[in-house]
Design an enzyme around this catalytic site. Structure first.
Site, PDB file in Angstrom:
ATOM      1  N   ARG A 296       0.838  -1.217   0.000  1.00 49.41           N
ATOM      2  CA  ARG A 296       0.000   0.000   0.000  1.00 49.41           C
ATOM      3  C   ARG A 296       0.870   1.262   0.000  1.00 49.41           C
ATOM      4  O   ARG A 296       0.536   2.260   0.646  1.00 49.41           O
ATOM      5  CB  ARG A 296      -0.947   0.028   1.212  1.00 49.41           C
TER       6      ARG A 296
ATOM      7  N   GLU B  26      -5.790   3.922   5.605  1.00 48.11           N
ATOM      8  CA  GLU B  26      -5.425   3.677   4.199  1.00 48.11           C
ATOM      9  C   GLU B  26      -5.892   4.803   3.267  1.00 48.11           C
ATOM     10  O   GLU B  26      -5.090   5.335   2.501  1.00 48.11           O
ATOM     11  CB  GLU B  26      -5.963   2.327   3.723  1.00 48.11           C
TER      12      GLU B  26
ATOM     13  N   SER C  46     -10.993  -1.092   2.584  1.00 43.15           N
ATOM     14  CA  SER C  46     -10.323  -1.174   3.898  1.00 43.15           C
ATOM     15  C   SER C  46     -10.010   0.240   4.373  1.00 43.15           C
ATOM     16  O   SER C  46      -9.377   1.009   3.648  1.00 43.15           O
ATOM     17  CB  SER C  46      -9.005  -1.938   3.788  1.00 43.15           C
TER      18      SER C  46
END
Ligand code: FAD
Ligand code: EPU
Length: 335
Positions: free
Chosen positions: A165, A331, A235
């Protein structure tokens, strides 16, 4: 869509969390020339610049000053290279449509990344990943324009510094480039990757890429809320990566925590499990909640703001930290 900026543009339907937002100016250039002109205009006028894709990993404030650009660049084409195929794709192509089109042509490489919302231009930003595959595994190059002077550049995957990520676009190049296109390398040779979860049980013995992509879509639909029905950004937290010693301490108390050992010895823990264990799955407070089928997903029931969402998320972080001593990181990005 016009290339010249629209004033006071409503972005409430342009982010999957469904947060209310108005852009002072908004443009969706469909070619490099108009995109460059807009970048020059923003630099000359000193307008703050925001680049928007599908708004599926963004937390928007009530008002975005300056100029919001949504690169619409819609082209894609294939170039054969032996048993590989290079895919040249513009930033404005919808990621999932591309994945299904490639899988439908029998090409391997992106099928596990089916049903990830958003556009190709955003895919390298957090190095999208799912079902055991990350974008960086199929990426050959990222084409960008620098926002200060509009000059083009092509970055190799090494230069992009991809991680879990993560990429250079969230670090050194944050806010400095617009991604205009990608080059992906796919394979015509069968190479299914089925080790994540129960994916292998969801397909036949010799699946094609389309069968794998469809199985991934089916699994995702079972647990992830559809943003068209319930606001969310996938998420909301990254899976935390902890040192081995810390992981061993946690595992001695909670041996069932889903975890994954990384090549560097550190351990990635399942944040959804940690939140779930705090009894927060399905918890609702005001306009926001923890999804009742996937605790890593925060949902917006409507009527809320970015500030309320961030306060809600802080309460989740506090509870996980109090119980497990692990601090979750967000995130989605703040615009
Ligand atoms: P946006 O949200 O519009 O933008 C994200 C960031 O990229 C912002 O900082 C923006 O400024 C920047 N950006 C966008 N386009 C450009 C560009 N052309 N140039 C420079 N900067 C740009 N992600 C995963 O990795 N795996 C998943 O499995 C996954 N599942 C999801 C499921 C759901 C239901 C949802 C809602 C989201 C999910 N996501 C997942 C997150 C998200 O879909 C991805 O991060 C996606 O790549 C974001 O694309 P976007 O076009 O919506 O980007
Ligand atoms: N789990 C629970 N309870 C929950 C949620 C998860 O116990 O409420 C457990 C699951 O049973 C499983 C483990 O946690 O053992 C992992 O769950 P899952 O397979 O659903 O994946 P995840 O780690 O929660 C990650 C990505 C997703 C990606 C999936 C599939 C991150 C932050 N999230 O989720 O990406 O689609 O794996 O690969 O890495 C996104 O980034 O937006 C996203 C959706």
């Amino acid at each position: 869509m016009s290339d010249s900026p629209l004033a006071d543009h409503d972005l409430s339907a342009a982010n999957t969390l469904g947060l209310p937002c108005r852009a002072e100016r908004f443009a969706a250039p469909a070619a490099i020339g108009p995109l460059r002109l807009l970048l020059r205009q923003a630099a000359d006028q000193d307008w703050p610049l925001t680049i928007l894709g599908g708004g599926s990993n963004l937390i928007l404030p009530g008002r975005l000053p300056g100029l919001v650009i949504k690169p619409a660049l819609p082209h894609w084409w294939l170039e054969r290279q032996g048993s590989s195929v290079l895919v040249h794709v513009g930033a404005g192509v919808e990621w999932h449509s591309l994945v299904m089109a490639l899988a439908g042509r029998g090409l391997w490489g992106t099928e596990n990344l089916a049903l990830i919302p958003g556009f190709c231009g955003a895919a390298p930003i957090q190095n999208i990943g799912a079902y055991g595959v990350e974008l960086c595994e199929v990426l050959e190059a990222v084409q960008v324009l620098f926002v200060d002077d509009g000059r083009p550049a092509v970055l190799t995957p090494q230069e992009c510094a991809f991680g879990y990520r993560d990429s250079i676009f969230k670090g050194e190049l944050q806010g400095r480039v617009v991604i205009t296109g990608l080059i992906l390398r796919l394979s015509r040779v069968a190479s299914p990757r089925l080790s994540y979860g129960d994916l292998a049980q969801r397909v036949g013995t010799h699946p094609g890429p389309l069968e794998v992509a469809e199985a991934v879509c089916a699994i995702r639909r079972e647990k992830l809320p559809d943003p068209a029905e319930l606001g969310n950004a996938g998420s909301f937290f990254k899976n935390p990566i902890v040192e081995r010693q810390r992981a061993e301490e946690i595992l001695s108390s909670w041996p069932e925590v889903p975890h994954f050992e990384l090549a560097d010895g550190r351990v990635k823990l399942a944040a959804g499990w940690l939140i779930d264990q705090c009894g927060l799955k399905g918890w609702r407070s005001g306009h926001f909640g923890v999804h009742d089928r996937q605790a890593l997903v925060l949902v917006h029931f409507g009527g809320g703001s970015a500030a309320e969402l961030l306060a809600f998320a802080d309460r989740v972080v506090e509870q996980v930290q109090a119980r497990f001593g692990v601090v979750l990181e967000r995130e989605p990005r703040l615009a």
